[in-house]
Design a protein around this motif. Sequence first.
Motif: not given
Length: 86
Positions: A48-51, A55-59, A64-66
């Motif tokens: 669960l921690l890895a998942y 998700m946080v890294i991908q968010f 930052n995408v414009r």
Amino acid sequence: TPVRFGSASSQTIIGFQMAAAYTGSTLLPPLFGLLTGSAGMVFLPLFLLAYALIMVIQFLRIRNVRHQEIPSPRFSQQQYQEGGEL
């Protein structure tokens, strides 16, 4: 999605999102079952921690995408503004 990626490419991006969601919901439960079958439920918090970290890294990456409007090859921005037909 249309605001962040533009209306021309939003359907493609949503398709990728749906494909990733279906792939994850198909593969993650059996993968976790294999892990717990051999080592027990001790991997549940780590899994669960890895998942959650993924998700946080991908968010953070997508935040930052414009918006960049990608013109459609069949329908130019000028035609769109003029209300033209395809």
